[in-house]
Design a protein around this motif. Structure first.
Motif, PDB file in Angstrom:
ATOM      1  N   UNK A 127       0.835  -1.199   0.000  1.00  0.00           N
ATOM      2  CA  UNK A 127       0.000   0.000   0.000  1.00  0.00           C
ATOM      3  C   UNK A 127       0.868   1.247   0.000  1.00  0.00           C
ATOM      4  N   UNK A 128       0.646   2.137  -0.963  1.00  0.00           N
ATOM      5  CA  UNK A 128       1.225   3.477  -0.886  1.00  0.00           C
ATOM      6  C   UNK A 128       0.214   4.388  -0.203  1.00  0.00           C
TER       7      UNK A 128
ATOM      8  N   UNK B 285      -5.345   0.157   5.335  1.00  0.00           N
ATOM      9  CA  UNK B 285      -4.388  -0.679   6.085  1.00  0.00           C
ATOM     10  C   UNK B 285      -5.065  -1.300   7.298  1.00  0.00           C
ATOM     11  N   UNK B 286      -5.797  -0.499   8.057  1.00  0.00           N
ATOM     12  CA  UNK B 286      -6.495  -1.017   9.233  1.00  0.00           C
ATOM     13  C   UNK B 286      -7.480  -2.124   8.858  1.00  0.00           C
TER      14      UNK B 286
ATOM     15  N   UNK C 269       2.261  -4.435   3.673  1.00  0.00           N
ATOM     16  CA  UNK C 269       3.516  -3.680   3.608  1.00  0.00           C
ATOM     17  C   UNK C 269       3.187  -2.273   3.120  1.00  0.00           C
ATOM     18  N   UNK C 270       3.798  -1.276   3.754  1.00  0.00           N
ATOM     19  CA  UNK C 270       3.512   0.107   3.395  1.00  0.00           C
ATOM     20  C   UNK C 270       4.802   0.845   3.049  1.00  0.00           C
ATOM     21  N   UNK C 271       4.642   1.940   2.339  1.00  0.00           N
ATOM     22  CA  UNK C 271       5.776   2.782   1.974  1.00  0.00           C
ATOM     23  C   UNK C 271       5.912   3.893   3.006  1.00  0.00           C
ATOM     24  N   UNK C 272       7.087   4.030   3.603  1.00  0.00           N
ATOM     25  CA  UNK C 272       7.325   5.038   4.642  1.00  0.00           C
ATOM     26  C   UNK C 272       8.460   5.954   4.205  1.00  0.00           C
TER      27      UNK C 272
ATOM     28  N   UNK D 174       3.056   3.564  10.932  1.00  0.00           N
ATOM     29  CA  UNK D 174       2.613   2.361  10.239  1.00  0.00           C
ATOM     30  C   UNK D 174       2.911   1.099  11.050  1.00  0.00           C
ATOM     31  N   UNK D 175       4.025   1.085  11.734  1.00  0.00           N
ATOM     32  CA  UNK D 175       4.318  -0.062  12.622  1.00  0.00           C
ATOM     33  C   UNK D 175       3.290  -0.137  13.743  1.00  0.00           C
TER      34      UNK D 175
END
Length: 298
Positions: A5-6, A17-18, A28-31, A40-41
């Protein structure tokens, strides 16, 4: 299922995400920063470091996932160029994958890709007529649609609101801090609305649809006027309502040229999402949406 996910700290991305984590998907996300990574964590996602501005370092890892969800935009003056470069990097990386590899890809458009439509509700059959500041999205969508690797679904959100972001939260904050609400161009401009939780549910359903390409509008109610929303917010907060109608130029100077969209009067419906995905928004009146946002603020 592993999903990339961006925009994982954005309004739509956070809700998506939730919702995905609640169904035990691996996300997995872009940070792009330490703060974004920590946020995000805390949600339970696995962030990787990188930015939309420089996709070369992370697109290979992103396309190693089962699904790609693009819910990010910079809302800066160069956001079209940033998105174009990301799409180009994705297409280049896709060429290195096996010919039989298929990746469901959800692209986030918006109601401002549609024309002014204050009377007849917009459906997915409407001809697009985007705000100039978002015309680049049409190029991104067309380029992604031509890639045989991507099973492209495009979702056009209405005005997304929750307890911290969007029209309802902004009106509540303005009433508390200034005593009045700014309405752009005309108090009776129509806007379609959806709560963030409901649009997240739609994204999950689109993912679970099996990668079959779709074009979906995402709105829980066809429309409410800006003044109607402001009145509901004031009543919920038990505050008097004072409004100030501002011109397009003023809101552009405050937020950017893209903010002229607030003057675009639209009604929009989402019958296709309801029919194809059996989607049923939980908050299906503007009062229910406002109440949910403001209840969560307390």
């Amino acid at each position: 299922m592993r999903i990339f996910v961006t925009g994982g700290t954005g309004q739509i991305g956070t809700a998506v995400v939730k919702a995905l984590l609640a169904k035990n998907y691996q996300v997995t996300t872009l940070a792009r920063s330490d703060a974004s990574e920590a946020q995000q964590r805390a949600l339970g996602a696995t962030p990787i470091r990188g930015s939309l501005d420089d996709p070369s370092g992370w697109v290979a890892e992103a396309l190693d996932h089962d699904v790609f969800v693009h819910a990010a935009a910079t809302f800066e003056s160069n956001m079209g160029e940033v998105d174009h470069n990301l799409v180009a990097a994705l297409l280049k990386q896709a060429q290195t994958l096996p010919a039989d590899r298929k990746i469901p890809f959800i692209y986030t458009g918006g109601c401002w890709l549609y024309p002014e439509a204050p009377v007849i509700p917009i459906t997915e059959r409407h001809v697009l007529d985007p705000l100039p500041e978002f015309a680049w999205m049409l190029d991104s969508i067309e380029e992604l649609a031509t890639c045989p690797t991507f099973l492209l679904t495009v979702i056009h959100p209405a005005y997304v609101v929750d307890s911290t972001r969007g029209t309802v939260a902004n009106f509540a904050k303005a009433l508390k801090e200034t005593g009045y609400v700014k309405l752009v161009d005309d108090a009776d401009t129509h806007h379609p609305f959806i709560h963030a939780d409901d649009i997240a549910d739609l994204y999950v359903r689109a993912i679970e649809h099996g990668g079959k390409s779709l074009l979906l509008n995402a709105t829980a109610i066809k429309s409410a006027t800006a003044k109607e929303v402001a009145l509901l917010v004031a009543d919920k907060l038990n505050l008097p309502l004072e409004t100030k109608v501002v011109g397009i130029k003023e809101i552009q100077e405050e937020l950017g040229n893209w903010a002229s969209g607030y003057a675009r009067s639209q009604r929009m419906e989402a019958d296709r999402a309801k029919d194809v995905l059996n989607w049923s928004p939980k908050y299906d009146t503007i009062k229910a949406i406002v109440d949910a946002c403001l209840d969560d603020m307390t």
